[in-house]
Motif scaffolding. Sequence first.
Motif, PDB file in Angstrom:
ATOM      1  N   VAL A 320       0.875  -1.169   0.000  1.00  0.00           N
ATOM      2  CA  VAL A 320       0.000   0.000   0.000  1.00  0.00           C
ATOM      3  C   VAL A 320       0.915   1.222   0.000  1.00  0.00           C
ATOM      4  O   VAL A 320       1.692   1.429   0.930  1.00  0.00           O
ATOM      5  CB  VAL A 320      -0.931   0.028   1.223  1.00  0.00           C
ATOM      6  CG1 VAL A 320      -1.805   1.282   1.191  1.00  0.00           C
ATOM      7  CG2 VAL A 320      -1.811  -1.220   1.250  1.00  0.00           C
ATOM      8  N   VAL A 321       0.829   2.021  -1.066  1.00  0.00           N
ATOM      9  CA  VAL A 321       1.748   3.127  -1.301  1.00  0.00           C
ATOM     10  C   VAL A 321       1.007   4.445  -1.098  1.00  0.00           C
ATOM     11  O   VAL A 321      -0.125   4.601  -1.564  1.00  0.00           O
ATOM     12  CB  VAL A 321       2.313   3.063  -2.733  1.00  0.00           C
ATOM     13  CG1 VAL A 321       3.255   4.224  -3.012  1.00  0.00           C
ATOM     14  CG2 VAL A 321       3.041   1.725  -2.957  1.00  0.00           C
ATOM     15  N   PRO A 322       1.605   5.426  -0.419  1.00  0.00           N
ATOM     16  CA  PRO A 322       0.935   6.720  -0.227  1.00  0.00           C
ATOM     17  C   PRO A 322       0.644   7.416  -1.559  1.00  0.00           C
ATOM     18  O   PRO A 322       1.438   7.341  -2.505  1.00  0.00           O
ATOM     19  CB  PRO A 322       1.939   7.526   0.604  1.00  0.00           C
ATOM     20  CG  PRO A 322       2.812   6.503   1.258  1.00  0.00           C
ATOM     21  CD  PRO A 322       2.900   5.365   0.294  1.00  0.00           C
ATOM     22  N   ALA A 323      -0.481   8.106  -1.612  1.00  0.00           N
ATOM     23  CA  ALA A 323      -0.879   8.795  -2.833  1.00  0.00           C
ATOM     24  C   ALA A 323       0.126   9.867  -3.241  1.00  0.00           C
ATOM     25  O   ALA A 323       0.248  10.194  -4.422  1.00  0.00           O
ATOM     26  CB  ALA A 323      -2.259   9.418  -2.649  1.00  0.00           C
ATOM     27  N   THR A 325       3.177   9.636  -3.455  1.00  0.00           N
ATOM     28  CA  THR A 325       4.299   9.055  -4.209  1.00  0.00           C
ATOM     29  C   THR A 325       3.784   8.048  -5.229  1.00  0.00           C
ATOM     30  O   THR A 325       4.134   6.859  -5.184  1.00  0.00           O
ATOM     31  CB  THR A 325       5.316   8.383  -3.270  1.00  0.00           C
ATOM     32  OG1 THR A 325       4.634   7.369  -2.483  1.00  0.00           O
ATOM     33  CG2 THR A 325       5.963   9.389  -2.344  1.00  0.00           C
ATOM     34  N   PRO A 326       2.953   8.478  -6.194  1.00  0.00           N
ATOM     35  CA  PRO A 326       2.397   7.520  -7.159  1.00  0.00           C
ATOM     36  C   PRO A 326       3.464   6.873  -8.027  1.00  0.00           C
ATOM     37  O   PRO A 326       3.275   5.758  -8.512  1.00  0.00           O
ATOM     38  CB  PRO A 326       1.433   8.378  -7.997  1.00  0.00           C
ATOM     39  CG  PRO A 326       1.977   9.770  -7.880  1.00  0.00           C
ATOM     40  CD  PRO A 326       2.511   9.864  -6.477  1.00  0.00           C
ATOM     41  N   GLU A 327       4.597   7.565  -8.212  1.00  0.00           N
ATOM     42  CA  GLU A 327       5.665   6.966  -9.023  1.00  0.00           C
ATOM     43  C   GLU A 327       6.182   5.680  -8.397  1.00  0.00           C
ATOM     44  O   GLU A 327       6.588   4.743  -9.094  1.00  0.00           O
ATOM     45  CB  GLU A 327       6.806   7.969  -9.230  1.00  0.00           C
ATOM     46  CG  GLU A 327       7.612   8.339  -7.992  1.00  0.00           C
ATOM     47  CD  GLU A 327       6.949   9.345  -7.073  1.00  0.00           C
ATOM     48  OE1 GLU A 327       7.552   9.658  -6.024  1.00  0.00           O
ATOM     49  OE2 GLU A 327       5.845   9.823  -7.406  1.00  0.00           O
ATOM     50  N   ARG A 328       6.152   5.622  -7.065  1.00  0.00           N
ATOM     51  CA  ARG A 328       6.581   4.404  -6.379  1.00  0.00           C
ATOM     52  C   ARG A 328       5.617   3.251  -6.663  1.00  0.00           C
ATOM     53  O   ARG A 328       6.044   2.113  -6.879  1.00  0.00           O
ATOM     54  CB  ARG A 328       6.669   4.680  -4.872  1.00  0.00           C
ATOM     55  CG  ARG A 328       6.942   3.462  -4.014  1.00  0.00           C
ATOM     56  CD  ARG A 328       8.248   2.788  -4.361  1.00  0.00           C
ATOM     57  NE  ARG A 328       8.503   1.655  -3.490  1.00  0.00           N
ATOM     58  CZ  ARG A 328       9.348   0.668  -3.778  1.00  0.00           C
ATOM     59  NH1 ARG A 328      10.018   0.687  -4.919  1.00  0.00           N
ATOM     60  NH2 ARG A 328       9.541  -0.324  -2.926  1.00  0.00           N
ATOM     61  N   ALA A 329       4.342   3.544  -6.704  1.00  0.00           N
ATOM     62  CA  ALA A 329       3.354   2.505  -6.997  1.00  0.00           C
ATOM     63  C   ALA A 329       3.562   1.943  -8.398  1.00  0.00           C
ATOM     64  O   ALA A 329       3.525   0.721  -8.610  1.00  0.00           O
ATOM     65  CB  ALA A 329       1.945   3.068  -6.851  1.00  0.00           C
TER      66      ALA A 329
END
Length: 349
Positions: A320-323, A325-329
Amino acid sequence: MSAPQHTRRLVGTWPTGTMPAALITGRKRVEVGTVPIPERRPGHVLVRTHYVGLCGTDLELFHGTASYLREGRARHPHVFGHEWWGEVVAADGAPGFAPGDPVVGHTMITCGRCARCRRGARQQCGRMTEVGLYGQQGAAAQYVRMPAHALTVLPESLAVPWAVFVEPAVTVVEGFRRAQVRPDDRVAVVGTGTIGLLSVQLASRWAEHVIAVGIDPAGLALAGCPAHLVPDAPPGEHSLVVEASGGTGAFATALRLVERGGRIALVGVSNEPEEGLVPGDVALRGVTVLGVQHGIDHYEETVRMFAEGVLDGARLVAAVVPARTPERAFELLERGRSGPPKVIIGADW
Protein backbone atom coordinates in the motif's frame (compact mmCIF):
# COMPACT_ATOMS: atom_id res chain seq x y z
CA MET A 1 -26.41 -4.85 -0.48
CA SER A 2 -28.61 -1.98 -1.61
CA ALA A 3 -28.38 1.39 0.05
CA PRO A 4 -31.24 2.23 2.45
CA GLN A 5 -33.79 4.54 0.88
CA HIS A 6 -33.42 7.83 2.74
CA THR A 7 -36.13 10.34 2.00
CA ARG A 8 -33.90 13.42 1.90
CA ARG A 9 -32.79 14.46 -1.57
CA LEU A 10 -29.59 16.31 -0.69
CA VAL A 11 -27.11 15.23 1.95
CA GLY A 12 -23.75 16.64 2.89
CA THR A 13 -21.93 19.73 1.66
CA TRP A 14 -20.49 19.58 -1.85
CA PRO A 15 -17.06 21.26 -1.77
CA THR A 16 -15.81 23.49 -4.57
CA GLY A 17 -12.40 24.57 -5.82
CA THR A 18 -9.48 22.30 -6.63
CA MET A 19 -8.15 19.02 -5.30
CA PRO A 20 -4.95 16.95 -5.50
CA ALA A 21 -4.82 14.09 -7.98
CA ALA A 22 -2.31 11.60 -9.34
CA LEU A 23 -1.85 12.28 -13.05
CA ILE A 24 -0.26 10.29 -15.83
CA THR A 25 1.25 13.17 -17.79
CA GLY A 26 3.05 11.25 -20.52
CA ARG A 27 4.76 7.99 -21.35
CA LYS A 28 6.14 6.59 -18.09
CA ARG A 29 5.48 9.89 -16.27
CA VAL A 30 3.20 10.18 -13.26
CA GLU A 31 3.01 13.02 -10.73
CA VAL A 32 0.76 14.66 -8.18
CA GLY A 33 -1.05 17.70 -9.55
CA THR A 34 -4.20 19.75 -9.05
CA VAL A 35 -7.53 19.38 -10.85
CA PRO A 36 -10.98 20.92 -10.30
CA ILE A 37 -13.33 19.27 -7.84
CA PRO A 38 -16.18 17.83 -9.95
CA GLU A 39 -19.23 20.08 -9.90
CA ARG A 40 -22.56 19.06 -8.43
CA ARG A 41 -24.77 17.10 -10.79
CA PRO A 42 -28.30 15.82 -10.09
CA GLY A 43 -28.43 12.11 -9.37
CA HIS A 44 -24.71 12.00 -8.58
CA VAL A 45 -22.68 11.37 -5.45
CA LEU A 46 -19.34 12.90 -4.46
CA VAL A 47 -17.03 10.36 -2.86
CA ARG A 48 -13.76 10.94 -1.02
CA THR A 49 -11.40 8.27 -2.29
CA HIS A 50 -9.73 6.05 0.31
CA TYR A 51 -7.90 3.36 -1.67
CA VAL A 52 -7.16 2.72 -5.35
CA GLY A 53 -5.94 -0.59 -6.73
CA LEU A 54 -3.64 -0.79 -9.75
CA CYS A 55 -3.75 -3.43 -12.46
CA GLY A 56 -2.28 -4.23 -15.87
CA THR A 57 -4.56 -1.73 -17.60
CA ASP A 58 -3.13 1.08 -15.47
CA LEU A 59 0.35 -0.07 -16.47
CA GLU A 60 -0.67 0.15 -20.14
CA LEU A 61 -1.88 3.71 -19.54
CA PHE A 62 1.45 4.48 -17.85
CA HIS A 63 3.41 3.00 -20.77
CA GLY A 64 1.26 4.84 -23.32
CA THR A 65 0.19 1.59 -25.01
CA ALA A 66 -3.45 1.47 -23.84
CA SER A 67 -6.03 1.37 -26.61
CA TYR A 68 -7.87 4.25 -24.92
CA LEU A 69 -4.88 6.50 -25.65
CA ARG A 70 -4.25 5.15 -29.15
CA GLU A 71 -7.88 5.68 -30.12
CA GLY A 72 -8.08 9.16 -28.59
CA ARG A 73 -10.66 8.25 -25.96
CA ALA A 74 -8.19 9.25 -23.22
CA ARG A 75 -5.41 11.82 -23.27
CA HIS A 76 -2.76 13.27 -20.99
CA PRO A 77 -2.90 14.44 -18.27
CA HIS A 78 -4.98 11.47 -17.20
CA VAL A 79 -6.47 10.75 -13.77
CA PHE A 80 -6.41 6.96 -13.53
CA GLY A 81 -8.03 4.62 -11.01
CA HIS A 82 -10.87 2.19 -11.76
CA GLU A 83 -10.50 -0.22 -8.79
CA TRP A 84 -11.40 1.78 -5.70
CA TRP A 85 -13.58 2.49 -2.72
CA GLY A 86 -14.23 5.59 -0.67
CA GLU A 87 -16.59 7.51 1.61
CA VAL A 88 -19.67 9.48 0.61
CA VAL A 89 -19.27 13.23 1.07
CA ALA A 90 -22.43 14.57 -0.55
CA ALA A 91 -25.26 13.47 -2.83
CA ASP A 92 -27.33 15.70 -5.09
CA GLY A 93 -30.78 14.31 -5.79
CA ALA A 94 -29.52 10.76 -5.18
CA PRO A 95 -31.47 9.19 -2.30
CA GLY A 96 -29.98 6.20 -0.56
CA PHE A 97 -26.63 7.65 0.50
CA ALA A 98 -25.51 9.44 3.66
CA PRO A 99 -22.21 11.16 4.46
CA GLY A 100 -19.71 8.65 5.74
CA ASP A 101 -21.17 5.64 3.91
CA PRO A 102 -18.35 3.45 2.56
CA VAL A 103 -19.00 2.69 -1.11
CA VAL A 104 -17.27 0.80 -3.89
CA GLY A 105 -17.34 2.31 -7.37
CA HIS A 106 -18.32 0.49 -10.54
CA THR A 107 -15.98 0.81 -13.51
CA MET A 108 -18.56 0.78 -16.28
CA ILE A 109 -21.04 3.65 -16.31
CA THR A 110 -23.92 2.84 -18.63
CA CYS A 111 -26.63 5.09 -20.04
CA GLY A 112 -29.59 2.87 -19.17
CA ARG A 113 -31.45 4.13 -22.25
CA CYS A 114 -29.94 2.53 -25.34
CA ALA A 115 -31.34 -0.68 -26.86
CA ARG A 116 -28.61 -2.82 -25.33
CA CYS A 117 -29.17 -1.46 -21.84
CA ARG A 118 -32.94 -1.91 -22.16
CA ARG A 119 -32.59 -5.58 -23.10
CA GLY A 120 -30.29 -6.25 -20.17
CA ALA A 121 -26.96 -6.22 -22.03
CA ARG A 122 -25.53 -3.30 -20.07
CA GLN A 123 -21.94 -4.42 -20.63
CA GLN A 124 -22.47 -3.67 -24.32
CA CYS A 125 -23.89 -0.18 -23.75
CA GLY A 126 -23.30 1.99 -26.78
CA ARG A 127 -22.79 5.15 -24.69
CA MET A 128 -20.63 3.65 -21.97
CA THR A 129 -17.85 5.47 -20.16
CA GLU A 130 -15.38 3.80 -17.81
CA VAL A 131 -14.00 5.34 -14.63
CA GLY A 132 -10.29 6.06 -14.89
CA LEU A 133 -10.13 4.72 -18.44
CA TYR A 134 -12.14 6.98 -20.74
CA GLY A 135 -14.94 9.49 -20.43
CA GLN A 136 -14.91 9.63 -16.63
CA GLN A 137 -12.27 10.94 -14.22
CA GLY A 138 -10.56 8.18 -12.27
CA ALA A 139 -10.44 7.73 -8.53
CA ALA A 140 -6.76 8.60 -8.02
CA ALA A 141 -7.84 11.97 -6.69
CA GLN A 142 -9.19 13.41 -3.46
CA TYR A 143 -12.76 13.14 -4.78
CA VAL A 144 -14.59 11.33 -7.55
CA ARG A 145 -18.12 12.09 -8.73
CA MET A 146 -20.27 9.08 -9.57
CA PRO A 147 -23.86 8.50 -10.71
CA ALA A 148 -25.73 6.86 -7.87
CA HIS A 149 -26.47 3.71 -9.89
CA ALA A 150 -22.72 3.06 -10.24
CA LEU A 151 -22.05 2.78 -6.49
CA THR A 152 -22.58 -0.11 -4.07
CA VAL A 153 -22.57 0.41 -0.31
CA LEU A 154 -19.96 -1.59 1.62
CA PRO A 155 -20.54 -2.99 5.10
CA GLU A 156 -18.31 -1.40 7.72
CA SER A 157 -16.40 -4.69 8.02
CA LEU A 158 -15.14 -4.17 4.46
CA ALA A 159 -13.82 -0.64 5.01
CA VAL A 160 -10.31 -2.04 4.53
CA PRO A 161 -7.65 -1.44 1.84
CA TRP A 162 -8.33 -4.70 0.03
CA ALA A 163 -11.95 -3.79 -0.64
CA VAL A 164 -10.52 -2.59 -3.96
CA PHE A 165 -10.71 -6.26 -4.97
CA VAL A 166 -14.49 -6.02 -5.37
CA GLU A 167 -14.05 -4.50 -8.84
CA PRO A 168 -11.87 -7.25 -10.36
CA ALA A 169 -13.84 -9.92 -8.49
CA VAL A 170 -17.12 -9.04 -10.22
CA THR A 171 -15.58 -10.25 -13.47
CA VAL A 172 -14.58 -13.52 -11.79
CA VAL A 173 -18.18 -14.00 -10.68
CA GLU A 174 -19.41 -13.26 -14.20
CA GLY A 175 -16.99 -15.85 -15.60
CA PHE A 176 -18.27 -18.61 -13.34
CA ARG A 177 -21.91 -17.63 -13.85
CA ARG A 178 -21.44 -17.71 -17.64
CA ALA A 179 -19.64 -21.05 -17.44
CA GLN A 180 -22.38 -22.49 -15.19
CA VAL A 181 -19.87 -24.10 -12.85
CA ARG A 182 -21.04 -27.33 -11.19
CA PRO A 183 -19.88 -29.18 -8.06
CA ASP A 184 -18.61 -32.07 -10.21
CA ASP A 185 -16.52 -29.80 -12.46
CA ARG A 186 -12.79 -30.32 -12.62
CA VAL A 187 -11.53 -26.72 -12.74
CA ALA A 188 -8.11 -25.46 -13.79
CA VAL A 189 -7.29 -21.78 -13.27
CA VAL A 190 -4.45 -20.42 -15.41
CA GLY A 191 -2.67 -17.45 -13.82
CA THR A 192 -1.80 -16.36 -10.29
CA GLY A 193 -2.44 -12.63 -10.54
CA THR A 194 -5.40 -10.95 -8.88
CA ILE A 195 -8.00 -12.47 -11.21
CA GLY A 196 -6.41 -15.91 -11.06
CA LEU A 197 -6.17 -16.13 -7.28
CA LEU A 198 -9.69 -14.81 -6.80
CA SER A 199 -10.85 -17.37 -9.38
CA VAL A 200 -9.20 -20.15 -7.38
CA GLN A 201 -10.95 -18.97 -4.21
CA LEU A 202 -14.36 -18.97 -5.85
CA ALA A 203 -13.83 -22.22 -7.74
CA SER A 204 -12.83 -23.92 -4.49
CA ARG A 205 -16.24 -23.00 -3.02
CA TRP A 206 -18.26 -24.18 -5.99
CA ALA A 207 -16.38 -27.19 -7.41
CA GLU A 208 -14.88 -30.28 -5.82
CA HIS A 209 -11.65 -30.43 -7.84
CA VAL A 210 -9.59 -27.28 -8.48
CA ILE A 211 -5.98 -26.78 -9.55
CA ALA A 212 -3.94 -23.61 -10.12
CA VAL A 213 -1.56 -23.34 -13.07
CA GLY A 214 1.06 -20.64 -13.51
CA ILE A 215 4.67 -19.59 -13.93
CA ASP A 216 5.33 -18.04 -10.50
CA PRO A 217 6.00 -20.56 -7.72
CA ALA A 218 5.29 -17.93 -5.04
CA GLY A 219 1.97 -17.10 -6.67
CA LEU A 220 1.07 -20.78 -6.88
CA ALA A 221 1.84 -21.10 -3.17
CA LEU A 222 -0.90 -18.54 -2.45
CA ALA A 223 -3.52 -20.56 -4.31
CA GLY A 224 -4.28 -22.92 -1.42
CA CYS A 225 -5.02 -25.83 -3.77
CA PRO A 226 -2.99 -28.31 -5.84
CA ALA A 227 -0.76 -26.22 -8.07
CA HIS A 228 1.37 -26.86 -11.15
CA LEU A 229 3.85 -24.95 -13.23
CA VAL A 230 2.53 -24.62 -16.80
CA PRO A 231 4.61 -27.43 -18.37
CA ASP A 232 3.63 -29.87 -15.61
CA ALA A 233 -0.14 -29.30 -15.60
CA PRO A 234 -2.10 -32.45 -16.57
CA PRO A 235 -3.54 -32.04 -20.10
CA GLY A 236 -7.06 -32.80 -21.25
CA GLU A 237 -8.50 -33.48 -17.80
CA HIS A 238 -10.53 -30.37 -16.94
CA SER A 239 -14.17 -29.72 -17.72
CA LEU A 240 -13.71 -25.98 -17.05
CA VAL A 241 -10.55 -23.95 -17.58
CA VAL A 242 -10.47 -20.32 -16.45
CA GLU A 243 -7.82 -18.40 -18.38
CA ALA A 244 -7.09 -15.57 -15.95
CA SER A 245 -3.61 -14.43 -16.91
CA GLY A 246 -3.89 -12.79 -20.32
CA GLY A 247 -0.28 -13.85 -20.84
CA THR A 248 1.42 -14.94 -24.04
CA GLY A 249 0.48 -18.53 -24.81
CA ALA A 250 -2.15 -18.67 -22.06
CA PHE A 251 -5.04 -19.53 -24.37
CA ALA A 252 -3.03 -22.35 -25.91
CA THR A 253 -2.37 -23.60 -22.37
CA ALA A 254 -6.09 -23.47 -21.59
CA LEU A 255 -6.88 -25.40 -24.75
CA ARG A 256 -4.31 -28.03 -23.80
CA LEU A 257 -5.80 -28.45 -20.33
CA VAL A 258 -9.48 -28.64 -21.25
CA GLU A 259 -11.18 -31.98 -21.88
CA ARG A 260 -13.25 -32.82 -24.95
CA GLY A 261 -16.57 -31.01 -24.71
CA GLY A 262 -15.26 -28.77 -21.94
CA ARG A 263 -15.51 -25.02 -21.45
CA ILE A 264 -12.90 -22.28 -21.43
CA ALA A 265 -13.76 -18.97 -19.73
CA LEU A 266 -11.49 -16.23 -21.07
CA VAL A 267 -11.24 -13.72 -18.23
CA GLY A 268 -7.65 -12.60 -18.85
CA VAL A 269 -7.18 -10.15 -21.71
CA SER A 270 -4.35 -10.81 -24.17
CA ASN A 271 -3.82 -8.29 -26.94
CA GLU A 272 -1.14 -10.31 -28.73
CA PRO A 273 -1.66 -12.89 -31.51
CA GLU A 274 -1.50 -16.47 -30.30
CA GLU A 275 1.15 -18.40 -32.23
CA GLY A 276 0.53 -22.06 -32.95
CA LEU A 277 -3.18 -21.90 -32.22
CA VAL A 278 -5.19 -24.25 -34.47
CA PRO A 279 -8.88 -23.25 -34.57
CA GLY A 280 -9.79 -26.79 -35.60
CA ASP A 281 -8.76 -27.95 -32.12
CA VAL A 282 -11.67 -25.97 -30.72
CA ALA A 283 -14.19 -27.24 -33.26
CA LEU A 284 -13.20 -30.90 -33.44
CA ARG A 285 -12.96 -31.29 -29.67
CA GLY A 286 -16.30 -29.55 -29.11
CA VAL A 287 -14.82 -26.93 -26.78
CA THR A 288 -16.98 -23.97 -25.73
CA VAL A 289 -15.08 -20.67 -25.40
CA LEU A 290 -16.68 -17.87 -23.36
CA GLY A 291 -15.39 -14.32 -23.66
CA VAL A 292 -15.90 -12.65 -20.28
CA GLN A 293 -15.88 -8.86 -20.52
CA HIS A 294 -16.86 -7.69 -17.04
CA GLY A 295 -19.30 -8.38 -14.21
CA ILE A 296 -21.30 -5.18 -14.07
CA ASP A 297 -24.37 -6.94 -12.64
CA HIS A 298 -22.56 -8.68 -9.77
CA TYR A 299 -21.39 -5.92 -7.42
CA GLU A 300 -23.90 -6.57 -4.64
CA GLU A 301 -23.37 -10.34 -4.85
CA THR A 302 -19.59 -9.90 -4.81
CA VAL A 303 -19.68 -7.57 -1.80
CA ARG A 304 -21.65 -10.26 0.06
CA MET A 305 -19.06 -12.86 -0.89
CA PHE A 306 -16.28 -10.77 0.64
CA ALA A 307 -18.37 -9.98 3.72
CA GLU A 308 -19.10 -13.70 4.25
CA GLY A 309 -15.52 -14.81 3.68
CA VAL A 310 -16.17 -16.65 0.41
CA LEU A 311 -13.58 -14.29 -1.11
CA ASP A 312 -10.65 -12.78 0.77
CA GLY A 313 -8.21 -10.18 -0.51
CA ALA A 314 -6.03 -9.77 2.58
CA ARG A 315 -3.33 -12.20 1.41
CA LEU A 316 -3.19 -10.76 -2.09
CA VAL A 317 -1.83 -7.28 -1.25
CA ALA A 318 1.80 -6.68 -2.16
CA ALA A 319 2.03 -3.06 -0.97
CA VAL A 320 0.00 0.00 0.00
CA VAL A 321 1.75 3.13 -1.30
CA PRO A 322 0.93 6.72 -0.23
CA ALA A 323 -0.88 8.80 -2.83
CA ARG A 324 1.79 11.48 -2.62
CA THR A 325 4.30 9.06 -4.21
CA PRO A 326 2.40 7.52 -7.16
CA GLU A 327 5.67 6.97 -9.02
CA ARG A 328 6.58 4.40 -6.38
CA ALA A 329 3.35 2.50 -7.00
CA PHE A 330 4.01 2.35 -10.73
CA GLU A 331 7.60 1.34 -10.13
CA LEU A 332 6.36 -1.67 -8.17
CA LEU A 333 3.72 -2.41 -10.79
CA GLU A 334 6.19 -2.14 -13.65
CA ARG A 335 8.85 -4.26 -11.99
CA GLY A 336 6.43 -7.11 -11.44
CA ARG A 337 5.97 -9.03 -8.25
CA SER A 338 6.34 -12.60 -7.17
CA GLY A 339 3.62 -13.73 -4.80
CA PRO A 340 0.90 -11.23 -3.72
CA PRO A 341 -0.18 -9.43 -6.90
CA LYS A 342 -1.89 -6.18 -5.89
CA VAL A 343 -0.37 -2.72 -5.47
CA ILE A 344 -2.75 -0.28 -3.76
CA ILE A 345 -2.54 3.51 -3.46
CA GLY A 346 -3.74 4.93 -0.16
CA ALA A 347 -5.32 8.33 -0.72
CA ASP A 348 -3.63 10.25 2.12
CA TRP A 349 -3.83 13.60 0.37
